[in-house]
Every structure is written in C-alpha cells, then in structure tokens.
Design a protein around this motif. Structure first.
Motif, PDB file in Angstrom:
ATOM      1  N   GLY A 158       9.506  18.813   2.719  1.00 14.39           N
ATOM      2  CA  GLY A 158       9.807  17.516   2.108  1.00 14.39           C
ATOM      3  C   GLY A 158       8.988  16.405   2.752  1.00 14.39           C
ATOM      4  O   GLY A 158       8.453  15.522   2.068  1.00 14.39           O
ATOM      5  N   ASN A 159       8.885  16.478   4.078  1.00 17.73           N
ATOM      6  CA  ASN A 159       8.116  15.485   4.837  1.00 17.73           C
ATOM      7  C   ASN A 159       6.653  15.489   4.456  1.00 17.73           C
ATOM      8  O   ASN A 159       6.023  14.446   4.317  1.00 17.73           O
ATOM      9  CB  ASN A 159       8.195  15.839   6.333  1.00 17.73           C
ATOM     10  CG  ASN A 159       9.011  14.818   7.067  1.00 17.73           C
ATOM     11  OD1 ASN A 159       9.249  13.728   6.534  1.00 17.73           O
ATOM     12  ND2 ASN A 159       9.451  15.162   8.265  1.00 17.73           N
ATOM     13  N   TYR A 181       9.072  12.955  -1.281  1.00 16.67           N
ATOM     14  CA  TYR A 181      10.145  13.101  -2.274  1.00 16.67           C
ATOM     15  C   TYR A 181       9.775  12.354  -3.549  1.00 16.67           C
ATOM     16  O   TYR A 181       8.913  11.479  -3.479  1.00 16.67           O
ATOM     17  CB  TYR A 181      11.457  12.572  -1.678  1.00 16.67           C
ATOM     18  CG  TYR A 181      11.928  13.447  -0.548  1.00 16.67           C
ATOM     19  CD1 TYR A 181      12.779  14.511  -0.786  1.00 16.67           C
ATOM     20  CD2 TYR A 181      11.467  13.232   0.761  1.00 16.67           C
ATOM     21  CE1 TYR A 181      13.189  15.339   0.258  1.00 16.67           C
ATOM     22  CE2 TYR A 181      11.861  14.050   1.804  1.00 16.67           C
ATOM     23  CZ  TYR A 181      12.730  15.105   1.550  1.00 16.67           C
ATOM     24  OH  TYR A 181      13.112  15.932   2.569  1.00 16.67           O
ATOM     25  N   PRO A 182      10.370  12.685  -4.697  1.00 20.32           N
ATOM     26  CA  PRO A 182      11.365  13.730  -4.910  1.00 20.32           C
ATOM     27  C   PRO A 182      10.748  15.130  -4.894  1.00 20.32           C
ATOM     28  O   PRO A 182       9.584  15.307  -5.226  1.00 20.32           O
ATOM     29  CB  PRO A 182      11.910  13.401  -6.300  1.00 20.32           C
ATOM     30  CG  PRO A 182      10.808  12.658  -6.979  1.00 20.32           C
ATOM     31  CD  PRO A 182      10.067  11.926  -5.913  1.00 20.32           C
ATOM     32  N   ARG A 242      16.047  13.768  -3.846  1.00 18.09           N
ATOM     33  CA  ARG A 242      15.274  12.531  -3.770  1.00 18.09           C
ATOM     34  C   ARG A 242      15.030  12.008  -2.357  1.00 18.09           C
ATOM     35  O   ARG A 242      14.259  11.069  -2.179  1.00 18.09           O
ATOM     36  CB  ARG A 242      15.945  11.454  -4.612  1.00 18.09           C
ATOM     37  CG  ARG A 242      16.029  11.890  -6.063  1.00 18.09           C
ATOM     38  CD  ARG A 242      16.473  10.839  -7.031  1.00 18.09           C
ATOM     39  NE  ARG A 242      16.641  11.453  -8.337  1.00 18.09           N
ATOM     40  CZ  ARG A 242      15.660  11.679  -9.202  1.00 18.09           C
ATOM     41  NH1 ARG A 242      14.432  11.313  -8.914  1.00 18.09           N
ATOM     42  NH2 ARG A 242      15.895  12.288 -10.353  1.00 18.09           N
ATOM     43  N   SER A 243      15.707  12.579  -1.361  1.00 19.85           N
ATOM     44  CA  SER A 243      15.494  12.110   0.020  1.00 19.85           C
ATOM     45  C   SER A 243      15.883  13.208   1.002  1.00 19.85           C
ATOM     46  O   SER A 243      16.584  14.166   0.635  1.00 19.85           O
ATOM     47  CB  SER A 243      16.372  10.879   0.286  1.00 19.85           C
ATOM     48  OG  SER A 243      17.736  11.273   0.247  1.00 19.85           O
ATOM     49  N   TYR A 277      12.425  28.241  -3.168  1.00 16.73           N
ATOM     50  CA  TYR A 277      11.143  27.651  -2.780  1.00 16.73           C
ATOM     51  C   TYR A 277      11.127  26.201  -3.248  1.00 16.73           C
ATOM     52  O   TYR A 277      12.045  25.748  -3.957  1.00 16.73           O
ATOM     53  CB  TYR A 277       9.948  28.454  -3.338  1.00 16.73           C
ATOM     54  CG  TYR A 277       9.806  28.447  -4.841  1.00 16.73           C
ATOM     55  CD1 TYR A 277      10.659  29.173  -5.647  1.00 16.73           C
ATOM     56  CD2 TYR A 277       8.781  27.724  -5.464  1.00 16.73           C
ATOM     57  CE1 TYR A 277      10.512  29.180  -7.027  1.00 16.73           C
ATOM     58  CE2 TYR A 277       8.626  27.729  -6.848  1.00 16.73           C
ATOM     59  CZ  TYR A 277       9.501  28.459  -7.619  1.00 16.73           C
ATOM     60  OH  TYR A 277       9.358  28.466  -8.982  1.00 16.73           O
ATOM     61  N   ILE A 278      10.135  25.477  -2.799  1.00 16.29           N
ATOM     62  CA  ILE A 278      10.113  24.030  -3.081  1.00 16.29           C
ATOM     63  C   ILE A 278       8.823  23.638  -3.787  1.00 16.29           C
ATOM     64  O   ILE A 278       7.732  24.114  -3.439  1.00 16.29           O
ATOM     65  CB  ILE A 278      10.252  23.221  -1.761  1.00 16.29           C
ATOM     66  CG1 ILE A 278      11.627  23.503  -1.129  1.00 16.29           C
ATOM     67  CG2 ILE A 278      10.058  21.724  -2.006  1.00 16.29           C
ATOM     68  CD1 ILE A 278      11.857  22.821   0.209  1.00 16.29           C
ATOM     69  N   GLU A 279       8.986  22.775  -4.792  1.00 17.66           N
ATOM     70  CA  GLU A 279       7.813  22.161  -5.439  1.00 17.66           C
ATOM     71  C   GLU A 279       8.014  20.656  -5.443  1.00 17.66           C
ATOM     72  O   GLU A 279       9.157  20.189  -5.494  1.00 17.66           O
ATOM     73  CB  GLU A 279       7.720  22.620  -6.906  1.00 17.66           C
ATOM     74  CG  GLU A 279       7.030  23.951  -7.093  1.00 17.66           C
ATOM     75  CD  GLU A 279       7.002  24.411  -8.556  1.00 17.66           C
ATOM     76  OE1 GLU A 279       6.550  25.531  -8.794  1.00 17.66           O
ATOM     77  OE2 GLU A 279       7.442  23.661  -9.444  1.00 17.66           O
ATOM     78  N   LYS A 280       6.934  19.931  -5.446  1.00 17.12           N
ATOM     79  CA  LYS A 280       7.006  18.490  -5.658  1.00 17.12           C
ATOM     80  C   LYS A 280       7.598  18.299  -7.054  1.00 17.12           C
ATOM     81  O   LYS A 280       7.227  19.005  -7.994  1.00 17.12           O
ATOM     82  CB  LYS A 280       5.586  17.922  -5.595  1.00 17.12           C
ATOM     83  CG  LYS A 280       5.485  16.472  -5.940  1.00 17.12           C
ATOM     84  CD  LYS A 280       5.423  15.644  -4.693  1.00 17.12           C
ATOM     85  CE  LYS A 280       5.431  14.169  -5.035  1.00 17.12           C
ATOM     86  NZ  LYS A 280       6.001  13.368  -3.974  1.00 17.12           N
ATOM     87  N   TYR A 281       8.543  17.368  -7.214  1.00 17.26           N
ATOM     88  CA  TYR A 281       9.107  17.121  -8.537  1.00 17.26           C
ATOM     89  C   TYR A 281       8.178  16.172  -9.284  1.00 17.26           C
ATOM     90  O   TYR A 281       7.972  15.025  -8.868  1.00 17.26           O
ATOM     91  CB  TYR A 281      10.515  16.533  -8.422  1.00 17.26           C
ATOM     92  CG  TYR A 281      11.126  16.281  -9.774  1.00 17.26           C
ATOM     93  CD1 TYR A 281      11.454  17.337 -10.618  1.00 17.26           C
ATOM     94  CD2 TYR A 281      11.348  14.981 -10.226  1.00 17.26           C
ATOM     95  CE1 TYR A 281      11.979  17.116 -11.872  1.00 17.26           C
ATOM     96  CE2 TYR A 281      11.884  14.744 -11.482  1.00 17.26           C
ATOM     97  CZ  TYR A 281      12.194  15.821 -12.304  1.00 17.26           C
ATOM     98  OH  TYR A 281      12.705  15.597 -13.548  1.00 17.26           O
TER      99      TYR A 281
END
Ligand code: ADP
Length: 447
Positions: free
Chosen positions: A148-149, A153-154, A172-173, A198-202
C-alpha cells in the motif's frame, strides 16, 4: 467427431450448447437437478438424467454425478458451459481420465489461469502490462501495508481464486487496511476455500475491454475481436458491446497482439477470453477466462460465427475453422435480463405469468424461460440475454430500445427498466462510459 455429448449445465447456456451440437448432428444429454424438472433445457435435449437435489453442490457442482451420467448415457464428451464446473481443472482432468472428451482447454491451463496470482506472473513474464500491485500473494498485514505504501491508495484486495466479481475489496487508507485485510481474508476463505489475497492499485475510472481468442492447442491462435464490458454492477457485467467504441487502432492492435501472444505461449486449446482494464492510454491485463463467456453472442453477431460450434470442432479435431481473424460486420449489444427487484435489486423469484420476448431483424434472444415457468431460487438471476445487431452503433442502440420495449415478463421483477434507462443516457449514446457508469445512473433508476 463426437456422436453424443453431455451438457453439464442448465439455463440458457445449456440450450445454447444443444443448438450447436444439433446443427453438427451430435445428440445431447442434459442433466438436471430436482429443482429443474420443469426447465426448458430438459425438454429440448435428446436424453436427460436427474443428477441430484436442487442445491448446486449436490448436482451441477458434483463431478461424480456428472461423469457417471455421461458414462451411463454413452456420451463421448462433456461441455461444461460457463459457471459451475467450467473452470474447475480437477473436473476437466477427471473427465479426461474417464475417457471422455472435455470441450474446453487443457486442465493445466484452467489451473494456471484460475490462479490469478500465477496468471499475473505469466503476463508480466510475457511483457503484458499488469496493474501495479503485489509481486505475488500477500500473506500478512505487514506485507499488505508495505505494498500500500509503495503503490499508494486506493488499493484493491483481490482473491487469487476469485471470480464472478466476488472477493474484491477497495481500501482507501492504511488505517482501513488494518481492518479490511483480515476481514477480506476471512471472506475469501469461506467463498473460495482459499485465503490467498493479492493487491492491485485500484483504478478510478477504467474501461473493461476483453479479447476473444480461439486456439488449436498447437500454437495457432485467432482473435475474434474485442468487447467492451464496462457497464457493470458490483463488478458483474450487465451490458456488453462489440466492438468497443473510441478505441484507437493502435490500442486495439496491442490488446489483440498481447492476447494472441499469451495464447501462443500456452498453446491454448479452445475458446478463451483475455480481460484488460484500459485506463487512459494505458492498458493492463487482469485475467484470462478459460471458457465460453456469457457475452459471447455479441462476438458471434459481428463475426457471423458460432463459437460453441467452434469449441466442439476444436475439441474433436484440434483444428480451427479460420487461420486468421474473421471479417467484422456492424455492431452488437447484449443486455442481460435478470430477475431482480428494481428497488432492492435483490433476486426476484416467482412464476412467470405472461411472457412476450422480442424478435424481428437483428434481434436474438438466448433464454430458457417460458410462460408459467417457476424460477427456482437456487441459481443465478439471469433470465435471458437480448442481443441486437445492426450496421452501426446508433441503429443498434435504437433496435435494442425497441426490443426492450416489446419485452413483457409478468409475475416477477426484472431489470428491463434499468436497461432502458442506460440506453437513454447521453453518455452511453456517445460511448463515453467506464466501470463507474452504472453506479452513477442507478440512483435515478431506483427512485
Ligand atoms: P472477476 O474474475 O471476479 O470477474 P476481475 O479481475 O475480472 O474479477 O475484475 C472484475 C471487475 O472488477 C473489472 O471488470 C473491474 O470493473 C473491477 N476491477 C478489477 N480489478 C480492478 C482494479 N485494479 N481497479 C479497478 N477496478 C478493478
């Protein structure tokens, strides 16, 4: 060539498969649950077998029941349709081990692409752009906070084994992430039996564009063009059109060539869809679906083809009908007609009490409903797909408006009013929309 195939599905897609099989001179066996005794797919096939109780886990999701039915009825192959077991690699493997043809890709490709983290890794290896995000699975909150850093975000938490628009959470944070991470992990474990996230940029306002491919399993891949599926509710498609508007030839070429590259790398067999998000001038791979899509008819309309026939022919002969992209004609739009309450948007069950479906030149309806049919509560809310074709987009919209206005489905609620609202919006008419379109116009419909 196959003599007899088992259709391991229900509803409109089961009928869709019966149609193509019949035209190829292949007999069909349908399966049905105790909740589907009165279903149209049961009436239309040559033979039929009851495979268990209405609850999907005991019938349409039960590999043993399906394969036993296929063996008992002397079938040569199984077509899985979409949903249910269509993207279950283990099922495809069992089918093959039992000496039956599986009308779909190789199980190893279903498995690879069904794991979205692995699919992302493969896309990256092939230089297909992916959305900034985690390198792989994110096992801890600490690791998630780190991602996230870096990307900012989001962000979107996504289930590696997710599908159907489920298993996604916008965060969002960093503060929100602390709560959302464990909650999402819990939710995806219960939904998909797998806690991998897993994470993606929104992306704030992308378009969903996808490419239909067919492969012969030997490295020959043909593109059947693009579809725009940006009109979605809760990440589920509601309206689709082919081909997408306002797309430069350069972007279109890149989306197709990357999809073909991926298919060639896999030596992909059968029909598959490569999905992208298009964000301004950038495009990103999000996933590959290793099955026929709900929205395949719009491609069929503009290419004058029959993709299910192609699937059957490829599976039986491992040969493509065309060695290069088909010719494209005009424009096509599909509206998914769902049984849902216009205010609560909750599924509407009940008995159809008065039915008239549209027709006329350029109008196709793929459905399984009939007058006095009682909709079982155990399955999804899709009732019908209205597909319109015309020479240009403007006349196609006008035709769809006309088709929707002559659609009468009494006794239950449907989203026909929502579709009419969508078609009347100036931004839709101008082809100016992204994945947020429906949430923006929904308020007005609900009131
Ligand atoms: P599923 O397999 O559940 O359909 P997808 O990854 O194909 O999931 O995404 C479905 C939809 O969710 C997309 O069409 C888009 O609307 C939304 N979506 C997915 N990833 C993102 C993202 N990174 N940013 C914004 N929206 C996204």
């Amino acid at each position: 060539m196959y003599r007899k195939i088992l259709v391991a599905n229900r509803g409109e897609v089961a009928i869709r498969v019966i149609r193509s099989a019949r035209e190829l001179g292949i007999k069909t066996v349908t399966v049905y649950s105790e909740g589907d005794k009165e279903s149209m797919h049961v009436l239309l096939s040559d033979e039929t077998v009851c495979i268990g109780p209405a609850v999907p886990s005991k019938s349409y999701l039960n590999p043993v029941a399906l394969i036993s039915a296929a063996t008992l009825m002397n079938c040569d192959a199984i077509h899985p349709g979409y949903g249910f077991l269509s993207e279950n690699a283990q099922f495809a493997e069992y089918v093959k081990q039992c000496g039956l043809g599986f009308i779909g890709p190789e199980p190893k490709h279903i498995k690879l692409m069904g794991d979205k983290v692995e699919a992302r890794k493969l896309a990256k290896k092939l230089n297909i752009p992916i959305i900034p995000g985690s390198e792989g699975r994110v096992a801890s909150l600490k690791a998630a906070l780190k991602v996230g850093n870096i990307i900012g975000y989001p962000i979107l938490l996504k289930a590696s084994g997710g599908g159907g628009g489920r298993g996604m959470k916008i965060v969002r944070s960093a503060k929100e992430l602390e709560i959302a991470f464990y909650q999402t992990q819990k939710e995806v474990t219960s939904a998909f039996g797998n806690s991998d996230i897993y994470i993606e940029k929104y992306l704030l306002s992308p378009r969903h564009i996808e490419v239909q491919i067919l492969g012969d399993g030997k490295g020959e891949i043909v593109s059947y063009g693009l579809r725009d599926c940006s009109i979605q509710r809760r990440h589920q498609k509601v309206v689709e059109e082919a081909e997408p508007c306002h797309l430069s030839p350069e972007v279109k070429e890149k989306l197709e060539s990357n999809a073909i590259n991926l298919g060639q790398h896999l030596r992909y067999l059968g029909a598959g869809t490569i999905e992208y998000l298009l964000d301004g001038a950038n495009f990103y791979f999000i996933e590959m679906n290793t099955r026929i899509q709900v929205e395949h008819p719009i491609t069929e309309m503009i290419t004058r083809s029959d993709l299910i026939k192609e699937q059957i022919l490829i599976s039986a002969k491992r040969r493509l009908s065309l060695t290069q992209s088909p010719t494209f004609y005009g424009h096509a739009i599909e509206c998914r007609i769902n049984a849902e309450h216009p205010e609560t948007l909750l599924p509407s069950v009940g008995t159809i009490n008065g039915l008239h479906l549209p027709g006329g030149p350029g109008v196709r309806v793929d459905t399984f409903i009939y007058d006095q049919y009682s909709i079982p509560p155990h399955y999804d809310s899709l009732l019908a797909k209205i597909i319109c074709w015309d020479h240009c987009r403007v006349s196609c919209i006008s035709k769809m408006r006309r088709a929707l206005k002559e659609t009468i489905i009494r006794g239950i609620h449907t989203n026909v009013p929502l579709h009419l609202k969508i078609l009347d919006r100036p931004d839709f008419i101008q082809g100016q929309y992204d994945i947020n379109f429906l949430s923006k116009c929904l308020d007005q419909v609900v009131k």
